[in-house]
Motif scaffolding. Structure first.
Motif, PDB file in Angstrom:
ATOM      1  N   ALA A 140      27.117  35.329  40.183  1.00 32.25           N
ATOM      2  CA  ALA A 140      27.072  36.115  38.867  1.00 32.25           C
ATOM      3  C   ALA A 140      28.236  36.126  38.123  1.00 32.25           C
ATOM      4  O   ALA A 140      28.156  36.461  36.836  1.00 32.25           O
ATOM      5  CB  ALA A 140      26.434  37.540  39.279  1.00 32.25           C
ATOM      6  N   PHE A 141      29.569  36.035  38.798  1.00 29.85           N
ATOM      7  CA  PHE A 141      30.708  35.982  37.965  1.00 29.85           C
ATOM      8  C   PHE A 141      31.290  34.714  38.021  1.00 29.85           C
ATOM      9  O   PHE A 141      32.381  34.535  37.614  1.00 29.85           O
ATOM     10  CB  PHE A 141      31.604  37.017  38.700  1.00 29.85           C
ATOM     11  N   GLY A 142      30.566  33.682  38.165  1.00 30.51           N
ATOM     12  CA  GLY A 142      31.118  32.255  38.344  1.00 30.51           C
ATOM     13  C   GLY A 142      31.946  32.044  39.383  1.00 30.51           C
ATOM     14  O   GLY A 142      31.737  32.806  40.144  1.00 30.51           O
ATOM     15  N   GLN A 143      32.692  30.666  39.378  1.00 36.38           N
ATOM     16  CA  GLN A 143      33.426  30.586  40.326  1.00 36.38           C
ATOM     17  C   GLN A 143      34.663  29.669  39.864  1.00 36.38           C
ATOM     18  O   GLN A 143      34.852  29.183  39.005  1.00 36.38           O
ATOM     19  CB  GLN A 143      32.506  29.732  41.569  1.00 36.38           C
ATOM     20  N   GLY A 144      35.441  29.391  40.831  1.00 41.83           N
ATOM     21  CA  GLY A 144      36.745  28.714  40.447  1.00 41.83           C
ATOM     22  C   GLY A 144      37.692  28.971  39.334  1.00 41.83           C
ATOM     23  O   GLY A 144      37.574  30.218  39.324  1.00 41.83           O
ATOM     24  N   PRO A 145      38.027  28.239  38.315  1.00 43.79           N
ATOM     25  CA  PRO A 145      38.976  28.586  37.414  1.00 43.79           C
ATOM     26  C   PRO A 145      38.190  29.530  36.213  1.00 43.79           C
ATOM     27  O   PRO A 145      38.640  30.288  35.271  1.00 43.79           O
ATOM     28  CB  PRO A 145      39.547  27.378  36.472  1.00 43.79           C
ATOM     29  N   HIS A 146      36.912  29.585  36.251  1.00 42.40           N
ATOM     30  CA  HIS A 146      36.072  30.298  35.371  1.00 42.40           C
ATOM     31  C   HIS A 146      35.648  31.784  35.962  1.00 42.40           C
ATOM     32  O   HIS A 146      34.680  32.528  35.633  1.00 42.40           O
ATOM     33  CB  HIS A 146      34.868  29.469  34.771  1.00 42.40           C
ATOM     34  N   PHE A 147      35.958  31.836  37.143  1.00 39.02           N
ATOM     35  CA  PHE A 147      35.615  33.305  37.599  1.00 39.02           C
ATOM     36  C   PHE A 147      36.090  34.357  36.870  1.00 39.02           C
ATOM     37  O   PHE A 147      37.121  34.583  36.247  1.00 39.02           O
ATOM     38  CB  PHE A 147      36.465  33.364  39.123  1.00 39.02           C
ATOM     39  N   CYS A 148      35.104  35.371  36.612  1.00 37.96           N
ATOM     40  CA  CYS A 148      35.435  36.561  35.844  1.00 37.96           C
ATOM     41  C   CYS A 148      36.407  37.367  36.256  1.00 37.96           C
ATOM     42  O   CYS A 148      36.473  37.811  37.435  1.00 37.96           O
ATOM     43  CB  CYS A 148      34.218  37.405  35.782  1.00 37.96           C
ATOM     44  N   LEU A 149      37.462  37.661  35.454  1.00 42.97           N
ATOM     45  CA  LEU A 149      38.692  38.488  35.866  1.00 42.97           C
ATOM     46  C   LEU A 149      38.212  40.055  35.844  1.00 42.97           C
ATOM     47  O   LEU A 149      39.169  40.756  36.741  1.00 42.97           O
ATOM     48  CB  LEU A 149      39.856  38.328  34.674  1.00 42.97           C
ATOM     49  N   GLY A 150      37.170  40.461  35.209  1.00 45.38           N
ATOM     50  CA  GLY A 150      36.624  41.775  35.399  1.00 45.38           C
ATOM     51  C   GLY A 150      35.837  42.156  36.470  1.00 45.38           C
ATOM     52  O   GLY A 150      35.221  43.336  36.528  1.00 45.38           O
ATOM     53  N   SER A 151      35.603  41.174  37.339  1.00 46.17           N
ATOM     54  CA  SER A 151      34.538  41.324  38.334  1.00 46.17           C
ATOM     55  C   SER A 151      34.610  42.761  39.029  1.00 46.17           C
ATOM     56  O   SER A 151      33.864  43.386  39.314  1.00 46.17           O
ATOM     57  CB  SER A 151      34.466  40.234  39.422  1.00 46.17           C
ATOM     58  N   ASN A 152      35.978  42.978  39.660  1.00 45.22           N
ATOM     59  CA  ASN A 152      35.916  44.395  40.354  1.00 45.22           C
ATOM     60  C   ASN A 152      35.889  45.445  39.648  1.00 45.22           C
ATOM     61  O   ASN A 152      35.420  46.452  39.975  1.00 45.22           O
ATOM     62  CB  ASN A 152      37.538  44.067  40.972  1.00 45.22           C
TER      63      ASN A 152
END
Length: 202
Positions: A140-152
């Motif tokens: 849902a938040f992507g993975q790797g270098p595109h992982f969502c910075l706002g996930s937490n």
């Protein structure tokens, strides 16, 4: 919150990259991303999770009885009701996926929502389970270098909203006089456009 948003905007306006300030187009693009990524997806996810609880009352009862399950519910609702169903990416090199040639420069729509229901990754993928400890992380938040910075932050906001809803209300239900919940007509954003509820104060 206003001070935080204002500070972020000020930081962007005063930012310098190689001595140059950001262009108006760059600023507007980033501010649009702040609005969408920091608001639209989280509110969509909260609404989708409430819909899951209404459709499966046993889940609501479980979480009401044990609020420590709320983070697990959030992870599972992100998996089965990903607010972003997918995003476009560009292949950087020639490659092959499942026997299909993908040339460098090709534009691809990566469907996170499909991957999150992959039966090769998740046992009984359509079912909400609180004990998926041995299975892959959802997309849902992507993975790797595109992982969502706002996930937490997004997960914290969802948890706080759900805990408040479940502890401060009882008899949560759809309003029979309200509008029937309808999906947002989009192949990128998955959510409900409106959710009319009734409840009693706890």
């Amino acid at each position: 919150m206003r001070r935080s948003i204002g500070s972020s905007i000020s930081d962007l306006v005063h930012a310098r990259v190689d001595g140059e300030s950001l262009s108006q187009d760059e600023l507007l693009t980033m501010l649009t991303q702040f609005l969408i990524a920091g608001n639209e997806t989280t509110t969509t996810h909260i609404t989708a999770t409430v819909m899951l609880l209404l459709e499966q009352p046993q889940l609501m009862a479980q979480v009401r009885a044990d609020l420590s399950l709320a983070p697990k519910l959030i992870e599972e609702s992100l998996r089965v009701e990903s607010p972003i169903t997918g995003l476009y990416r560009t292949a950087l090199v020639d490659t092959e996926i499942a026997g299909v040639a993908v040339p460098a420069g090709a534009h691809l729509l990566l469907c996170y929502s499909s991957g999150n229901r992959d039966p090769e990754q998740y046992a009984d993928p359509e079912t909400i389970k609180f004990d998926r400890s041995g299975e892959g992380a959802h997309l849902a938040f992507g993975q790797g270098p595109h992982f969502c910075l706002g996930s937490n932050l997004s997960k914290a906001e969802s948890r706080i909203a759900l805990e408040a809803l479940l502890t401060r209300t009882t008899n949560l239900r759809l309003d029979p006089a309200g509008r029937t919940p309808e999906r947002i007509p989009s192949y990128i954003l998955r959510g409900v456009s409106r959710l009319d509820l009734l409840f009693d104060r706890a």
